[in-house]
Write an enzyme that holds these catalytic residues in place. Structure first.
Site, PDB file in Angstrom:
ATOM      1  N   ARG A 183      -1.600   8.682   3.051  1.00 39.89           N
ATOM      2  CA  ARG A 183      -0.646   8.267   4.095  1.00 39.89           C
ATOM      3  C   ARG A 183      -1.155   8.612   5.497  1.00 39.89           C
ATOM      4  NH1 ARG A 183       5.306   8.649   1.414  1.00 39.89           N
ATOM      5  NH2 ARG A 183       4.648   8.890  -0.733  1.00 39.89           N
TER       6      ARG A 183
ATOM      7  N   GLU B 224      -1.117  12.949  -0.959  1.00 38.57           N
ATOM      8  CA  GLU B 224      -0.204  12.207  -0.075  1.00 38.57           C
ATOM      9  C   GLU B 224      -0.713  12.237   1.372  1.00 38.57           C
ATOM     10  OE1 GLU B 224       1.994  10.441  -1.290  1.00 38.57           O
ATOM     11  OE2 GLU B 224       2.855  11.370  -3.080  1.00 38.57           O
TER      12      GLU B 224
ATOM     13  N   THR C 258      -4.471   2.705  -1.230  1.00 35.46           N
ATOM     14  CA  THR C 258      -3.291   2.612  -2.100  1.00 35.46           C
ATOM     15  C   THR C 258      -1.991   2.687  -1.309  1.00 35.46           C
ATOM     16  OG1 THR C 258      -2.339   3.397  -4.171  1.00 35.46           O
ATOM     17  CG2 THR C 258      -3.153   5.088  -2.651  1.00 35.46           C
TER      18      THR C 258
ATOM     19  N   GLU D 130       4.707  -2.255  -5.148  1.00 39.03           N
ATOM     20  CA  GLU D 130       3.652  -2.785  -6.022  1.00 39.03           C
ATOM     21  C   GLU D 130       3.873  -4.233  -6.480  1.00 39.03           C
ATOM     22  OE1 GLU D 130       5.070   0.202  -6.480  1.00 39.03           O
ATOM     23  OE2 GLU D 130       3.460   1.605  -6.020  1.00 39.03           O
TER      24      GLU D 130
ATOM     25  N   ASP E  46      -2.284   6.003 -11.787  1.00 29.36           N
ATOM     26  CA  ASP E  46      -2.502   4.668 -11.217  1.00 29.36           C
ATOM     27  C   ASP E  46      -3.661   4.495 -10.229  1.00 29.36           C
ATOM     28  OD1 ASP E  46      -0.902   6.348  -9.713  1.00 29.36           O
ATOM     29  OD2 ASP E  46       0.282   4.765  -8.814  1.00 29.36           O
TER      30      ASP E  46
END
Ligand code: DMJ
Length: 530
Positions: free
Chosen positions: A164, A160, A513, A427, A296
């Site tokens: 991010r 994360e 992502t 998404e 994913d």
């Protein structure tokens, strides 16, 4: 006499009214000149500013007054509505949770659920810049320069933090060329180094950044595929811009993780390794196979690394193509009604479940298809797949009583069961955006707008936008969570779908992502044509 005086007063009044009217018309036309006109014409300038290293472009300094002069439901109007949603979300955070990781949008408190790194700021700052929110951007940027304090950052999830925080910093550096972001990104990357100190190099899941202690939550020392396999785009971008050997070493360690996973992927796995890997041995420790959570972005990054390296690294290309073929062979299902699903597997058993997460797949297909050496037939398969999965992603919303998707759907003999709440995930909108860019079919903009309207209806809260529980309910209840990806991703893709194609062109940028745009071939000096 008095009558004449009255007449004069009336005339004066009339003159005054006329001049006021003329004045206000003039003011309005001025505003609409720097308003409507800016929105349509000067977006180009605004975004020419992005990545050119100029100061914050004046043309980007637009105010909320614009919306008044836009034709309702026009593309510009919708874009401005999205921009105002970002203003609302950001102001809620700024007002009540400044410096915290995220805001609780219903109650207006701040929470440090990512170790206290100011995640919403790092995740949002690039979007604020992109949308021309100059004052908000300046405050975020100054916080990064003056307030961000690594020594106060505690327990973080490495994945994360990379997608991010590091992604936000590196991307904003590439957009603005403001070295504040580069320095902060370098500092963060150096703090991440101990995470790779495992027998295989597959990173620990979590670290206390301030004391360099890393650990696993589960006793089996296993890493989730997405967590291990989605660190590379960001570190590679940073490595391109840094002149720091240690950062180069960290970047190579992250690249190496993908080779370890690839080496353990046997042919019977059809390019789709299982969801968990032991970090001591590199062996897979589950037979659960999915292209959704928690795997994913491992798959997403194989394709995007190939793109980021300007389609030169064939090892990523072949690993990417392998999973698409594996998906076609093992995971894809077309129902009698003609709907396309990306299912999951527990060993040989098919699990008839499709995650909202899997809606990243169409975008990946859309941005790679032109660069693959495909036959006419192969190309058609890729294109149809992208279109058909996107349609399913749309149906996840339109079939739901609230109009908002859940976390996943389960299919029982063509019957759809929508499970979970709407987490304000991006998404599906991401898929609409990429398909819009590629096909220019209006339906994608319409689908995106429908989702936005539902977000406004059910998720808008006093201090931002809230996730909702149970999307299956006609009027779902708010859950008081605003993930930092709402501004970084959900609203960014919405803004982009209502923008021109030269706003972050896809032959120049590849999105991580978390929707942070990173330059393709970043080693090429900026300003030169790619
Ligand atoms: C984001 O943090 C990223 O898109 C990640 O890859 C998946 N989860 C959220 C959005 O749903």
């Amino acid at each position: 006499g008095g009558g004449g005086w009255m007449m004069r007063r009336q005339k004066d009044l009339l003159k005054w009214l006329i001049s006021c009217w003329v004045c206000s018309e003039l003011i309005l036309s001025c505003i609409s000149d720097i308003g409507t006109h800016d929105l349509r014409k000067k977006d180009g300038i605004c975004l020419a500013g992005v990545g050119t290293g100029m100061d914050f472009p004046m043309a980007c300094k637009r105010t909320e007054v614009n919306i008044v002069h836009l034709e309702e439901n026009s593309v510009e109007w919708r874009r401005e509505k999205v921009r105002q949603a970002v203003i609302h979300a950001w102001e809620g955070y700024e007002r009540s949770a400044w410096g915290k990781d995220e805001v609780l949008p219903v109650t207006g408190e701040g929470v440090d659920n990512f170790g206290g790194v100011g995640t919403t700021i790092l995740d949002s700052v690039g979007t604020l810049y992109l949308l021309g929110l100059s004052e908000q951007y300046e405050r975020a940027r100054n916080w990064v320069r003056d307030e961000l304090d690594w020594s106060a950052v505690g327990d973080v999830v490495i994945f994360e933090t990379v997608i991010r925080a590091l992604g936000g910093l590196v991307s904003t550096y590439e957009l603005t060329r403001d070295r504040v972001f580069l320095y902060r990104a370098e500092e963060l990357a150096l703090l991440l180094a101990p995470a790779f100190d495992t027998p295989t190099g597959i990173p620990f899941q979590r670290c206390f950044l301030n004391v360099s202690v890393c650990y696993f939550r589960d006793e089996y020392a296993s890493a989730l595929l997405a967590e291990a396999g989605s660190l590379q785009l960001e570190l590679r971008a940073l490595d391109f811009h840094s002149n720091n050997e240690e950062i180069h070493r960290i970047r190579l360690m992250a690249d190496h993780v993908l080779d370890v996973i690839h080496d353990k992927t046997t042919p019977d796995m059809n390019g789709i390794p299982p969801a968990k890997v032991n970090v001591n041995s590199g062996e897979f420790v589950t037979n659960y196979v999915t292209l959704g959570a928690p795997s994913d972005s491992y798959f997403e990054y194989l394709a995007k690394l190939w793109i980021q390296g300007d389609f030169q690294e064939t090892k990523y290309q072949s690993r990417y193509v392998a999973w698409v073929e594996g998906m076609l062979k093992k995971m894809l299902h077309v129902s009698e009604a003609g709907d396309t699903f990306v299912f999951e597997r527990a060993g040989d058993a098919v699990v008839t479940k499709m995650d909202h997460f899997t809606c990243y797949i169409p975008g990946v297909l859309a941005i790679t298809v032109d660069y693959l050496d495909l036959s006419i037939h192969g190309r058609r398969i890729f294109e149809e797949l992208a279109v058909n999965i996107t349609r399913t992603c749309h149906l996840m919303y339109s079939k739901s009583p609230s109009g908002l998707a859940g976390e996943h759907i389960r299919i029982h003999r063509d019957r759809w069961v929508i499970s979970g709440g709407y987490e304000l995930r991006p998404e599906a909108i991401e898929a609409f955006f990429y398909l819009w860019r590629r096909t220019k079919e209006d339906k994608y903009r319409e689908w995106a707008w429908e989702v936005f309207e539902k977000i406004e209806q059910f998720c808008r809260a006093p201090y931002g936008y809230s996730t909702v529980l149970h999307s299956r309910a006609r009027h779902p209840r708010q859950d008081n969570v605003m993930h930092s990806f709402v501004i970084a991703e959900t609203f960014k893709y919405l803004y982009l779908i209502f923008s021109d194609d030269d706003v972050l062109p896809l032959d120049t940028y590849v999105f991580n992502t978390e929707a942070h745009p990173l330059r393709i071939r970043p080693e090429i000096p900026w300003g030169e044509s790619t």
